[in-house]
Design a protein around this motif. Sequence first.
Motif, PDB file in Angstrom:
ATOM      1  N   SER A   5      -6.923  -1.658  -5.344  1.00 33.96           N
ATOM      2  CA  SER A   5      -6.955  -0.676  -6.421  1.00 33.96           C
ATOM      3  C   SER A   5      -7.067   0.708  -5.797  1.00 33.96           C
ATOM      4  O   SER A   5      -8.029   0.995  -5.067  1.00 33.96           O
ATOM      5  CB  SER A   5      -8.147  -0.938  -7.351  1.00 33.96           C
ATOM      6  N   VAL A   6      -6.085   1.572  -6.061  1.00 36.96           N
ATOM      7  CA  VAL A   6      -6.012   2.885  -5.412  1.00 36.96           C
ATOM      8  C   VAL A   6      -5.900   3.979  -6.469  1.00 36.96           C
ATOM      9  O   VAL A   6      -5.038   3.928  -7.344  1.00 36.96           O
ATOM     10  CB  VAL A   6      -4.816   2.970  -4.444  1.00 36.96           C
ATOM     11  N   ASP A   7      -6.785   4.981  -6.357  1.00 36.99           N
ATOM     12  CA  ASP A   7      -6.796   6.145  -7.251  1.00 36.99           C
ATOM     13  C   ASP A   7      -6.451   7.374  -6.418  1.00 36.99           C
ATOM     14  O   ASP A   7      -7.183   7.745  -5.496  1.00 36.99           O
ATOM     15  CB  ASP A   7      -8.181   6.290  -7.874  1.00 36.99           C
ATOM     16  N   ASP A   8      -5.313   8.028  -6.732  1.00 37.02           N
ATOM     17  CA  ASP A   8      -4.866   9.181  -5.933  1.00 37.02           C
ATOM     18  C   ASP A   8      -5.300  10.516  -6.529  1.00 37.02           C
ATOM     19  O   ASP A   8      -4.795  11.568  -6.156  1.00 37.02           O
ATOM     20  CB  ASP A   8      -3.347   9.154  -5.758  1.00 37.02           C
ATOM     21  N   GLY A   9      -6.256  10.485  -7.475  1.00 40.40           N
ATOM     22  CA  GLY A   9      -6.724  11.696  -8.114  1.00 40.40           C
ATOM     23  C   GLY A   9      -6.052  11.982  -9.432  1.00 40.40           C
ATOM     24  O   GLY A   9      -6.532  12.810 -10.216  1.00 40.40           O
ATOM     25  N   GLN A  10      -4.951  11.275  -9.708  1.00 39.56           N
ATOM     26  CA  GLN A  10      -4.236  11.451 -10.971  1.00 39.56           C
ATOM     27  C   GLN A  10      -3.921  10.111 -11.623  1.00 39.56           C
ATOM     28  O   GLN A  10      -4.097   9.929 -12.817  1.00 39.56           O
ATOM     29  CB  GLN A  10      -2.949  12.236 -10.739  1.00 39.56           C
ATOM     30  N   ASP A  11      -3.446   9.174 -10.806  1.00 41.39           N
ATOM     31  CA  ASP A  11      -3.087   7.845 -11.307  1.00 41.39           C
ATOM     32  C   ASP A  11      -3.785   6.774 -10.477  1.00 41.39           C
ATOM     33  O   ASP A  11      -4.159   7.000  -9.324  1.00 41.39           O
ATOM     34  CB  ASP A  11      -1.573   7.628 -11.244  1.00 41.39           C
TER      35      ASP A  11
ATOM     36  N   ASN B  39      -2.953  -0.789  -9.265  1.00 44.74           N
ATOM     37  CA  ASN B  39      -3.615  -2.046  -8.932  1.00 44.74           C
ATOM     38  C   ASN B  39      -2.573  -3.074  -8.535  1.00 44.74           C
ATOM     39  O   ASN B  39      -1.592  -3.278  -9.270  1.00 44.74           O
ATOM     40  CB  ASN B  39      -4.420  -2.564 -10.127  1.00 44.74           C
ATOM     41  N   THR B  40      -2.759  -3.716  -7.381  1.00 41.92           N
ATOM     42  CA  THR B  40      -1.736  -4.606  -6.837  1.00 41.92           C
ATOM     43  C   THR B  40      -2.376  -5.768  -6.084  1.00 41.92           C
ATOM     44  O   THR B  40      -3.368  -5.578  -5.366  1.00 41.92           O
ATOM     45  CB  THR B  40      -0.816  -3.850  -5.846  1.00 41.92           C
ATOM     46  N   TRP B  41      -1.791  -6.964  -6.223  1.00 40.46           N
ATOM     47  CA  TRP B  41      -2.159  -8.076  -5.354  1.00 40.46           C
ATOM     48  C   TRP B  41      -1.420  -7.902  -4.030  1.00 40.46           C
ATOM     49  O   TRP B  41      -0.214  -7.686  -4.016  1.00 40.46           O
ATOM     50  CB  TRP B  41      -1.797  -9.414  -5.993  1.00 40.46           C
TER      51      TRP B  41
ATOM     52  N   GLY C 240       1.629  -1.327   2.814  1.00 39.36           N
ATOM     53  CA  GLY C 240       3.028  -1.103   2.481  1.00 39.36           C
ATOM     54  C   GLY C 240       3.280  -0.717   1.043  1.00 39.36           C
ATOM     55  O   GLY C 240       4.424  -0.454   0.655  1.00 39.36           O
ATOM     56  N   VAL C 241       2.221  -0.671   0.216  1.00 41.23           N
ATOM     57  CA  VAL C 241       2.334  -0.300  -1.190  1.00 41.23           C
ATOM     58  C   VAL C 241       2.106   1.203  -1.322  1.00 41.23           C
ATOM     59  O   VAL C 241       1.276   1.775  -0.623  1.00 41.23           O
ATOM     60  CB  VAL C 241       1.297  -1.066  -2.042  1.00 41.23           C
ATOM     61  N   SER C 242       2.833   1.851  -2.218  1.00 44.69           N
ATOM     62  CA  SER C 242       2.619   3.280  -2.487  1.00 44.69           C
ATOM     63  C   SER C 242       2.753   3.543  -3.976  1.00 44.69           C
ATOM     64  O   SER C 242       3.021   2.626  -4.763  1.00 44.69           O
ATOM     65  CB  SER C 242       3.616   4.133  -1.707  1.00 44.69           C
ATOM     66  N   GLN C 243       2.593   4.800  -4.356  1.00 42.23           N
ATOM     67  CA  GLN C 243       2.758   5.159  -5.769  1.00 42.23           C
ATOM     68  C   GLN C 243       4.178   4.900  -6.255  1.00 42.23           C
ATOM     69  O   GLN C 243       4.388   4.616  -7.442  1.00 42.23           O
ATOM     70  CB  GLN C 243       2.423   6.635  -6.001  1.00 42.23           C
ATOM     71  N   THR C 244       5.142   4.996  -5.370  1.00 44.78           N
ATOM     72  CA  THR C 244       6.544   4.904  -5.773  1.00 44.78           C
ATOM     73  C   THR C 244       7.223   3.606  -5.339  1.00 44.78           C
ATOM     74  O   THR C 244       8.403   3.401  -5.633  1.00 44.78           O
ATOM     75  CB  THR C 244       7.336   6.079  -5.185  1.00 44.78           C
ATOM     76  N   PHE C 245       6.493   2.736  -4.642  1.00 50.10           N
ATOM     77  CA  PHE C 245       7.139   1.526  -4.117  1.00 50.10           C
ATOM     78  C   PHE C 245       6.154   0.376  -4.068  1.00 50.10           C
ATOM     79  O   PHE C 245       5.028   0.538  -3.587  1.00 50.10           O
ATOM     80  CB  PHE C 245       7.695   1.794  -2.713  1.00 50.10           C
TER      81      PHE C 245
ATOM     82  N   ASP D 161      -4.592   0.508   7.481  1.00 48.11           N
ATOM     83  CA  ASP D 161      -4.430  -0.857   6.989  1.00 48.11           C
ATOM     84  C   ASP D 161      -4.921  -1.011   5.553  1.00 48.11           C
ATOM     85  O   ASP D 161      -4.488  -1.909   4.828  1.00 48.11           O
ATOM     86  CB  ASP D 161      -5.186  -1.841   7.885  1.00 48.11           C
ATOM     87  N   PHE D 162      -5.831  -0.141   5.133  1.00 52.43           N
ATOM     88  CA  PHE D 162      -6.426  -0.243   3.800  1.00 52.43           C
ATOM     89  C   PHE D 162      -5.401   0.089   2.708  1.00 52.43           C
ATOM     90  O   PHE D 162      -5.263  -0.650   1.737  1.00 52.43           O
ATOM     91  CB  PHE D 162      -7.620   0.709   3.702  1.00 52.43           C
ATOM     92  N   ALA D 163      -4.691   1.212   2.871  1.00 51.92           N
ATOM     93  CA  ALA D 163      -3.727   1.657   1.853  1.00 51.92           C
ATOM     94  C   ALA D 163      -2.797   2.702   2.445  1.00 51.92           C
ATOM     95  O   ALA D 163      -2.554   3.757   1.857  1.00 51.92           O
ATOM     96  CB  ALA D 163      -4.460   2.226   0.634  1.00 51.92           C
TER      97      ALA D 163
END
Length: 369
Positions: free
Chosen positions: A47-53, A56-58, A96-101, A158-160
């Motif tokens: 679960s990643v919060d970038d300050g705006q959005d 949540n991903t497995w 390997g997960v990002s806001q756009t991918f 490695d975390f995000a």
Amino acid sequence: MTQKLVAPLAVAATAALALPAAAELKYENATGGSVKIYGQFSPAYQSVDDGQDRKNTWVDNAHSNTRVGLWVRQPDAGGEFSFNFETALGLRSSDGVSQTFTPNGAEWDRTKLRKIDFAYTSNSWGKISAGQGSMATDGVANADLGSNGMTTYNGIPDFAGDFLFRGPNGALSGVSISDAFTSLDGGRRARIRYDTPSFAGFSLSAAWGKEVLSKTNNDEYYDVALRYANDFNGTEVTGAIGFSRRDPETGGPNVDDTIGSFNVKLQSGLVFTVAGGSRKNSGSYGYGKVGYEADWLAAGATSFAVDYYRGSDFVVSGSESTAYGIGINQQVDSLNTQFYLGYRRHEYSEPGTDYADIDAILVGARWKF
């Protein structure tokens, strides 16, 4: 813990508890040789919060990803021959997960190969290795005597790692966590490596290699590392220092990294780690961690850790990168499984510009066989 995190933790726990405690998959021959199959499964909820959005991903935890491997060992009168094959399975990685991918659930290619390594260890003159495997500086900056590697260690990306920082206007920048945070630790490549025997706890390693798993990288890599490990009446001490050089095929300037770490584990369960490194003309950092391990539960060891990272100049001159995290890990020995929960905050700034912080949580389990 929020209700959103309780559910994923319960699912991960239920899945791991449903898995049997696997017997060792090992065959031994009459001459002392052996063949062993091993592996691990590392599912996590990110679960990643970038300050705006928030996203949540497995994922598969990149701190120690899902993998399978094979060890072949055959001793002789002078030492031991060994072969190690190991590959990740290519599951969606936490870095390997990002806001756009969002990567597909599973994509295997040759870059997921970790080891195809032949080695001979002599009883007298040391060890020679050839094939895809660890360079001499692999593990020098990321060494750790604690049990919190699934949540808190020097491999910050490695975390995000692919998540992008948001600028003052809320738009995504081109700077990712991986860009701003690095341990400069050595990696695995197709290489030839030599390790000396241990003398009073010290050993020396040297390697030359190339990145054969990438079709676009034909650079040459050289490195050397000095390691130390000893036990003083139950107090474990390790240390390492290394130097690596990347020689670009294009003839551009060499990339020179100097890294090191020092670790102490006391009988009381306290664990201390410090590390640091610098890349010539391109940034430096320092890292520290304090952990504690105790046998509070009959199921297995419980461990906690907090860490702090401070880097500068890795993206542009004057840029600052700060990260701090906390993690809790619970081992369940009967299942060969570790459950964990980790949190990390990432802060980044450039001269005249502050970016929104990125907060990330990982909760999951690692089952080994």
